[in-house]
Design an enzyme around this catalytic site. Structure first.
Site, PDB file in Angstrom:
ATOM      1  N   SER A 190      -7.151   2.601  -3.668  1.00 30.59           N
ATOM      2  CA  SER A 190      -5.855   3.002  -3.125  1.00 30.59           C
ATOM      3  C   SER A 190      -5.012   3.734  -4.157  1.00 30.59           C
ATOM      4  O   SER A 190      -4.186   4.573  -3.801  1.00 30.59           O
ATOM      5  CB  SER A 190      -5.085   1.773  -2.655  1.00 30.59           C
ATOM      6  OG  SER A 190      -5.487   1.390  -1.371  1.00 30.59           O
ATOM      7  N   ASP A 243       1.051   4.207  -2.866  1.00 31.99           N
ATOM      8  CA  ASP A 243       0.719   5.602  -2.565  1.00 31.99           C
ATOM      9  C   ASP A 243       1.868   6.538  -2.941  1.00 31.99           C
ATOM     10  O   ASP A 243       1.651   7.595  -3.557  1.00 31.99           O
ATOM     11  CB  ASP A 243       0.407   5.753  -1.081  1.00 31.99           C
ATOM     12  CG  ASP A 243      -0.829   4.993  -0.657  1.00 31.99           C
ATOM     13  OD1 ASP A 243      -1.635   4.643  -1.527  1.00 31.99           O
ATOM     14  OD2 ASP A 243      -0.992   4.753   0.562  1.00 31.99           O
ATOM     15  N   GLU A 251       0.829  -1.204   0.000  1.00 30.42           N
ATOM     16  CA  GLU A 251       0.000   0.000   0.000  1.00 30.42           C
ATOM     17  C   GLU A 251       0.866   1.257   0.000  1.00 30.42           C
ATOM     18  O   GLU A 251       0.645   2.190  -0.771  1.00 30.42           O
ATOM     19  CB  GLU A 251      -0.920  -0.005   1.222  1.00 30.42           C
ATOM     20  CG  GLU A 251      -1.779   1.235   1.369  1.00 30.42           C
ATOM     21  CD  GLU A 251      -2.705   1.413   0.203  1.00 30.42           C
ATOM     22  OE1 GLU A 251      -2.489   2.365  -0.585  1.00 30.42           O
ATOM     23  OE2 GLU A 251      -3.639   0.619   0.051  1.00 30.42           O
TER      24      GLU A 251
END
Length: 391
Positions: A316, A143, A139
């Protein structure tokens, strides 16, 4: 750049010849990077990693920065002077090194701790970092890559929460704002519950700060903090190149009844004044959207919990794209509510009007894309930065 970007339509336009049909390819398969929350007040990340076909070694398996900026009409070298915070749980011990590989591969300017461009802190703003977690590291890598792709000149602040507890993640959001971030990317969430209003007032009510929150990857149904009236709730799309004047087409991302961009009507949190849709008396999700379908995903480099280049998707991916797009538009006024800005400029977005509908809901716009506002894609996707400026 990924091969997908050179379609038969583009080949025909460029050469005047009829391109040979591309060989059939197996549909990609993906996995949820993070496990489901263990409790009502624990969040899960919304990253989806493609596991088949295996990603190419050079990053060409997903969209890169140039393709994302072209799809959304964004400048190629923006973000100067902005600080964008990424808030995630646990430590990604190789975050800076992986980010450097990504940025070098795509010719982006260096962003390191030595230059002052990159900073990593714990949830208190210090150096006592939490334990590593390979699932959340995916994740974090996603990002950081998306913020870099959209706003390559921005400074990046990575704040790592002690755990995935909403209280810890919320404290990390407060720290990001206290350290000067005007743009915060949140690619995690949890089922909205009785604590939502308390968490909202403690962690997400920051006037003059953009908090872009992923709407979730489980289709119809709202997640918190995307359901907070103080966040910019970010839905998701399927993004493909085509022969149109824009060069790209988008539909609402929905793979099945339990997979796709989160959307719907909050059962607990109030409707902000700028939302006027008639079928929900509370806060409606989402506000805007960006690419999220892993079948049309983005390239990410990950060496902790991975061994190279991968294709990622999920909302995400969309949330940091939107946080960075706000950064390109300039700082919001100190007392403003940045979630309201797109509602003042809806014509400055690409309206997403179609998409599969595997579920029924009432009214239908809460789970089905259509002209104007809808739940899965909100008002639409970036078309330049005008929609993200203060009125």
């Amino acid at each position: 750049m990924r091969t997908l970007a050179l379609t038969a339509a583009l080949l025909t336009a460029l050469t005047g010849l009829t391109a040979a049909p591309a060989p059939a390819r197996a549909a990609p398969r993906w996995v949820r990077t993070c496990t489901a929350p263990v409790g009502a007040d624990t969040a899960t990340c919304d990253a989806l990693r493609v596991v088949k076909p295996v990603a190419a070694a050079d990053g060409d398996a997903g969209y890169g920065p140039a393709e994302l900026r072209a799809a959304y009409g964004l400048p190629a070298d923006g973000g100067e002077g902005a600080t964008i915070a990424v808030v995630d749980a646990y430590d990604h011990p190789r975050a800076e090194a992986d980010l450097d590989v990504y940025r070098r591969h795509y010719g982006l300017p260096a962003c390191t701790s030595d230059t002052g461009c990159f900073r990593k802190t714990d949830q208190r703003g210090g150096t006592r970092l939490p334990r590593g977690n390979t699932a959340w590291a995916g994740e974090t890598a996603l990002d950081l890559a998306m913020v870099s792709a959209i706003a390559p000149r921005a400074r990046i602040l990575l704040v790592e929460a002690d755990s995935a507890a909403v209280g810890n993640l919320g404290a990390a959001v407060n720290t990001a704002v206290a350290l000067g971030a005007r743009y915060v990317s949140i690619s995690w969430g949890t089922t909205e519950n009785a604590n939502a209003a308390d968490y909202d007032s403690r962690y997400f009510d920051h006037p003059g700060v953009v908090i872009a929150a992923a709407s979730g990857d489980s289709g119809y149904g709202v997640n918190f903090p995307a359901s907070s009236p103080h966040t910019v709730a970010v839905g998701g799309t399927t993004l493909r190149p085509d022969g149109s004047a824009r060069g790209w087409s988008e539909t609402a991302w929905t793979t099945g009844p339990d997979e796709g961009a989160g959307s719907g009507c909050s059962g607990r949190l109030p409707k902000p004044a700028w939302q006027t849709d008639p079928g929900c008396d509370y806060r409606t999700v989402a506000d805007v959207a960006a690419v999220a379908d892993p079948a049309t995903g983005v390239a990410v480099y990950q060496s902790y919990g991975g061994n190279g280049w991968y294709t990622y998707g999920g909302t995400s991916a969309a949330a940091p794209v939107i946080a960075a797009a706000y950064a390109l538009a300039g700082p919001p006024p100190a007392d403003s509510r940045p979630a309201s800005f797109p509602y003042r400029h809806p014509a400055a977005l690409h309206d997403v009007t179609t998409g599969p509908t595997p579920v029924d809901c009432t009214p239908a716009y809460l789970c089905t894309a259509g002209p104007g506002y809808d739940g899965p894609t909100g008002l639409g996707t970036p078309n330049g930065v005008a929609a993200f400026r203060a009125p």
